[in-house]
Enzyme design. Sequence first.
Site, PDB file in Angstrom:
ATOM      1  N   ALA A  22      44.451  10.295  23.469  1.00 28.81           N
ATOM      2  CA  ALA A  22      45.280   9.587  24.225  1.00 28.81           C
ATOM      3  C   ALA A  22      45.226   9.560  25.531  1.00 28.81           C
ATOM      4  O   ALA A  22      45.507   8.718  26.485  1.00 28.81           O
ATOM      5  CB  ALA A  22      46.486   9.768  23.456  1.00 28.81           C
ATOM      6  N   PRO A  51      44.372   9.323  29.431  1.00 31.26           N
ATOM      7  CA  PRO A  51      45.450   9.749  30.250  1.00 31.26           C
ATOM      8  C   PRO A  51      46.954   9.233  30.032  1.00 31.26           C
ATOM      9  O   PRO A  51      47.931   9.557  30.369  1.00 31.26           O
ATOM     10  CB  PRO A  51      44.916   9.420  31.744  1.00 31.26           C
ATOM     11  CG  PRO A  51      44.371   8.162  31.307  1.00 31.26           C
ATOM     12  CD  PRO A  51      43.483   8.475  30.040  1.00 31.26           C
ATOM     13  N   SER A  96      47.737   5.464  29.477  1.00 26.77           N
ATOM     14  CA  SER A  96      48.502   4.155  29.612  1.00 26.77           C
ATOM     15  C   SER A  96      48.336   3.212  28.358  1.00 26.77           C
ATOM     16  O   SER A  96      49.501   2.564  28.245  1.00 26.77           O
ATOM     17  CB  SER A  96      47.637   3.365  30.814  1.00 26.77           C
ATOM     18  OG  SER A  96      46.487   3.390  30.380  1.00 26.77           O
ATOM     19  N   ASP A 145      41.478  18.808  18.530  1.00 24.53           N
ATOM     20  CA  ASP A 145      40.058  17.952  18.387  1.00 24.53           C
ATOM     21  C   ASP A 145      40.323  16.714  17.459  1.00 24.53           C
ATOM     22  O   ASP A 145      40.855  17.105  16.205  1.00 24.53           O
ATOM     23  CB  ASP A 145      39.056  18.851  17.875  1.00 24.53           C
ATOM     24  CG  ASP A 145      37.647  18.263  17.803  1.00 24.53           C
ATOM     25  OD1 ASP A 145      37.619  16.954  17.939  1.00 24.53           O
ATOM     26  OD2 ASP A 145      36.467  18.777  17.566  1.00 24.53           O
ATOM     27  N   CYS A 197      34.737   1.569  25.948  1.00 28.25           N
ATOM     28  CA  CYS A 197      34.466   1.035  27.373  1.00 28.25           C
ATOM     29  C   CYS A 197      32.929   1.251  27.582  1.00 28.25           C
ATOM     30  O   CYS A 197      32.389   1.420  28.543  1.00 28.25           O
ATOM     31  CB  CYS A 197      35.303   1.510  28.387  1.00 28.25           C
ATOM     32  SG  CYS A 197      35.208   3.485  28.777  1.00 28.25           S
TER      33      CYS A 197
END
Length: 772
Positions: free
Chosen positions: A159, A161, A163, A216, A295
């Site tokens: 999760a 940072p 947003s 983890d 990403c």
Amino acid sequence: GGGVFQGWAGGYPEIVKENELFERYYRELGIVPAGEWGAFMAALREPLPATLRITGYRSHAKEILHCLKEKYFKELQDLEVDGQKVEMPQSLSWYPEELAWHTNLSRKILRKSPQLEKFHQFLVSETECGNISRQEAVSMIPPLLLNVNPHHKILDMCAAPGSKTAQLIEMLHADMNVPFPKGFVIANDVDNKRCYLLVHQAKRLNSPCIMVVNHDASSIPNLQIDVDGRKEVLFYDRILCDVPCSGDGTMRKNIDVWKKWTTQNSLQLHGLQLRIATRGVEQLAEGGRMVYSTCSLNPVENEAVIASLLEKSQGALELADVSSELPGLKRMPGITKWKVVMLKDGQWFEEWKDVPSNRQTQIRPTMFPVKDEEKLKAMNLERCLRILPHHQNTGGFFVAVLIKKSPMPWNKRQPKVHQKLPQRTGDTEVTAANSDNGSECIAEEPTLAENEEPKKMQELQNSDTEQSKKEGVCGPPPSKKMKLFGFKEDPFVFLPEDDPLFLPIQKFYALDPSFPKMNLLTRTQEGKKRQLYMVSKELRNVLLNNSEKMKVINTGIKVWSRNSDGEQFGCAFRLAQEGIYTLYPFIHARIINVCIEDVKILLTQENPFLSKFSSETQKTVKDMAMGSIVLKYDPDPEKPDDLQCPIVLCGWQGKTSLRAFVPKNERLHYLRMMGVEVFKAKRKEEESESKTEEEVQHRLAQREEGMDVEDKEHDLVTKMEAEIGEESSHSPVESSAMEVENKIENLEQSSKNANSHVSQENKDTVRSNVKD
């Protein structure tokens, strides 16, 4: 083509945006349509536009949108920065209700340009209040495709940072009239320090339905909940699986990826990504939806992971067709054929059998496309979506939406594991074995047999743990059960039903009989309780039944703070602004309805005399005892020029004055919404020159009245630079006076340490976890 945009470098050495290996690799894979390669590479070399998202569930989202469009965006018309014309911001066509916008302003330019100072301060202030999130456009896609409803139990596996986590919380609170939605978000991250950044982000939304945990993701433990006196395994309705990745889709933002990119990065992460995704679908409820995202543009991290997951699920999973969702979003379909690995010597491997034995520890069978055409067709890999940077001026991104139709096959094959339950005395965490053929049977925790109840779970509970649960104490997990990194967390202690602390609070604020007092908790077992926090009933259930196996970093919102001299006013606890919107529906006393002029006085003056307020307010206050109060503003539909959303503020009534207990940035937010622009730079000078005798008198009166004046926003942890998007400091240190500009170096350093899922030996070669 490798030049750096003026103002972007900011004193850093220029990084040449060239990587021959990268170009050869992606040209060969053919993920970019024919004739678009030049546009693709040109887009990668341009700075990423700044994007922002308005927090949609807040009642004043429309007011913020109006303020942006009518004030700040209009000020950008015909503006030039460093000789370059600033384009007018545009809303993202695919994001609902015009709540997401992008502009060609880079983050560096936005921070450094004097012409944009007011706009920049607006963004910083509103971000700290939780009303705006500086978030990369493509990062907004996964939560939207989860289709969250307020009753959903949600797991965010990687999760930080935070947003995307904030988006999920917004969706839970879609109806602001429901203070406690039935759903919740459990936000996990493996990095202890980044968990505190996650807490900081989540706290801005003031939700009692969020819990931050530190595990983890590939072996996150199974949790149990109590259902009508029975222990049942917790399965999630929605799971966000935004895994660590090589991040070559972020080259526009993280420009050092240009020089660090190599095919090795994807090879080293593929196994971890598959284990995390496997662990996710194991904990997904039947009929539930999991979004897998990276990403990265690389099929080894994307389609290969999804194909392997689908193959070993044996029909338990299917890819959802989301082509009709998010209309306006330009996307490329997933690919079905790819070559696997080009090493530095230019060697490709078409099939697993071609891989030499000395490479078989780096290159796994699951990285290769499925050869069986019938199997491949049934997988529908084209339902995945890939976002290319040049199509809509964004970063690169990959998303796949999975639906769970039935239990995973390895759960079905292990119906007898409960017979071994009493013999297990060690760690109950799950380990996911990763075998060579990619269709292995995962060694499951016994309680995850999806069609059975954990009949002997009670036998595992020792008397001490059971007694703690009865007393509502949820301490940190024993060290023998897991490795504890970072800070040792304080316990979570729920208020007993007969706690004498609660009765004066209940009387003083005339709390409704329906108020869920069992959901109140503190973080101490000894001494005076200074703060009272609140969680939803569902999270209380999770906390009480899993504290021995779960490392909880933070949960709940602060609703009351101890006032140093409060007993003399009838109640030792004053209301906290963070939790007022949750508490307000249950409070029936000490409410003062104020007009908009009263609100302006409360937010601009430190401790104004009663005589400054409207006659209606003075009349209400006249017969009210001193102490903590609720200040409520309701909009007047007949005055459309006034603020048209309700406001609830915490305050204090003294002998001769009223005071609002509201953090500074929240004050600025409300004032802006009312059309009162408070420019911080000027405001500081004005404040220093306005220390009048009257103010001194107010301060003295304040002390005499025994007011707890700790409204210095001490719940605001390290301020984050708004323009860094999702990257931020992960230090949980209070520093409300520190200028955000001084933190850029720390923030950039923290982003380099982000890929904490990757083993230490790989950290030098793998770009830090640059997932958004």
